[in-house]
Design an enzyme around this catalytic site. Structure first.
Site, PDB file in Angstrom:
ATOM      1  CG  ASP A   1      30.617 -64.470 -19.388  1.00 29.59           C
ATOM      2  OD1 ASP A   1      31.051 -64.630 -18.236  1.00 29.59           O
ATOM      3  OD2 ASP A   1      30.588 -63.358 -19.937  1.00 29.59           O
TER       4      ASP A   1
ATOM      5  CG  ASP B   1      34.867 -54.495 -27.265  1.00 32.65           C
ATOM      6  OD1 ASP B   1      34.249 -54.599 -26.181  1.00 32.65           O
ATOM      7  OD2 ASP B   1      35.248 -55.481 -27.912  1.00 32.65           O
TER       8      ASP B   1
ATOM      9  CG  HIS C   1      32.579 -57.082 -24.549  1.00 33.97           C
ATOM     10  ND1 HIS C   1      33.891 -56.689 -24.734  1.00 33.97           N
ATOM     11  CD2 HIS C   1      32.575 -57.796 -23.394  1.00 33.97           C
ATOM     12  CE1 HIS C   1      34.634 -57.141 -23.748  1.00 33.97           C
ATOM     13  NE2 HIS C   1      33.858 -57.807 -22.915  1.00 33.97           N
TER      14      HIS C   1
ATOM     15  CD  GLU D   1      33.985 -60.081 -27.664  1.00 34.55           C
ATOM     16  OE1 GLU D   1      34.001 -58.874 -27.400  1.00 34.55           O
ATOM     17  OE2 GLU D   1      34.824 -60.866 -27.213  1.00 34.55           O
TER      18      GLU D   1
END
Length: 271
Positions: free
Chosen positions: A72, A141, A143, A148
């Site tokens: 990314d 979380d 991801h 996400e």
């Protein structure tokens, strides 16, 4: 799925670097048939990068015939910005090994046409023969890359809006100023990662314990994108003792017994 439970972060880094080094050596890459490696940024892989650099400096491995694709990049952040992922990779890894600049691929978050950039990035991966091994980490979380919670499990490289939790977590690199953290990024998709021949995921610390529990013991769920790793035929999670505290005792015992009976000598070659 394999779950490798190491004592601490240092041992996670050594195990993963040894595994990657062995995979490259086993492939014996050439200019005509390079080894294609997917790479992450963030604090978690830094130890692995340091170990890979050490292997290179000791003559164990070369990156001359390795092509890399990063997961990314922020949208709108100049490539030479101190917190861009391009800067991160050159400062923490690429500058210290013999990789060719033309073999380094990082999404261009400043492209005039971002949708086109995403399509072309996927095309470059395909043209390179696909990713042989994708190294990654997971967020608290769950991801992977910037996929996400709620991301499509069939997604490919695309633009993604970052969640508030991710922005807060990344603000540590922007003097804890939330207003300075980019709110969008280009990221490889879940399917992009799943298409790799192997996936090696690093997980360390108590903050990642719930995400690891969901990955290993939970159902496959787009709210915990990490859980998709259950569906990969060659997924390895390398974690430390702190990260397993949310898992059942029986689960931990099972994976420790499996690995004690199936020690891969390749991971013991480079100390």
């Amino acid at each position: 799925m394999r779950l490798i439970i190491e004592k601490d972060y240092k041992n996670i880094s050594k195990w993963s670097a040894n595994y990657i080094a062995h995979a490259i050596l086993k492939a014996a890459p050439t200019s005509a048939k390079p080894f294609v490696l997917g790479l992450p940024t963030g604090s978690t892989p830094i130890g692995t990068y340091k170990e890979l650099i050490r292997h290179y400096k000791h003559g164990v491995i070369s990156f001359e015939h390795v092509i890399t694709f990063n997961m990314d990049e922020y949208i709108g952040l100049p490539q030479d910005h101190p917190q861009s992922y391009s800067t991160f990779m050159w400062e923490n890894f690429f500058s210290f090994v013999d990789i060719k600049k033309e073999n380094v691929n990082i999404p261009n978050g400043n492209a005039a046409d971002l949708e086109k950039e995403c399509l072309e990035y996927e095309g470059k991966i395909t043209a390179a023969g696909g990713i042989d091994l994708f190294l990654g980490g997971i967020g608290s979380d769950g991801h992977i890359a910037f996929n996400e919670p709620g991301s499509s499990l069939a997604s490919h490289t695309r633009m993604k809006t970052l969640t508030y939790d991710t922005i807060v977590a990344n603000s540590r690199n922007f003097n804890n100023d939330l207003s300075k953290v980019p709110k969008t990024a280009l990221t490889v998709g879940i399917q992009t990662i799943m298409d790799a021949g192997e996936v090696v995921i690093l997980v360390n610390g108590y903050k990642k314990a719930m995400a690891l529990q969901k990955t290993v013991e939970g159902n496959v769920n787009h709210m915990w994108t990490c859980s998709i790793l259950q569906m990969h035929p060659h997924a390895i999670i390398v974690c430390d003792e702190d990260a397993i505290v949310e898992m059942k005792v029986g689960t931990v015992k099972y994976f420790k017994e499996i690995e004690s009976a199936n020690i891969n000598p390749a991971t013991q070659l480079y100390n």
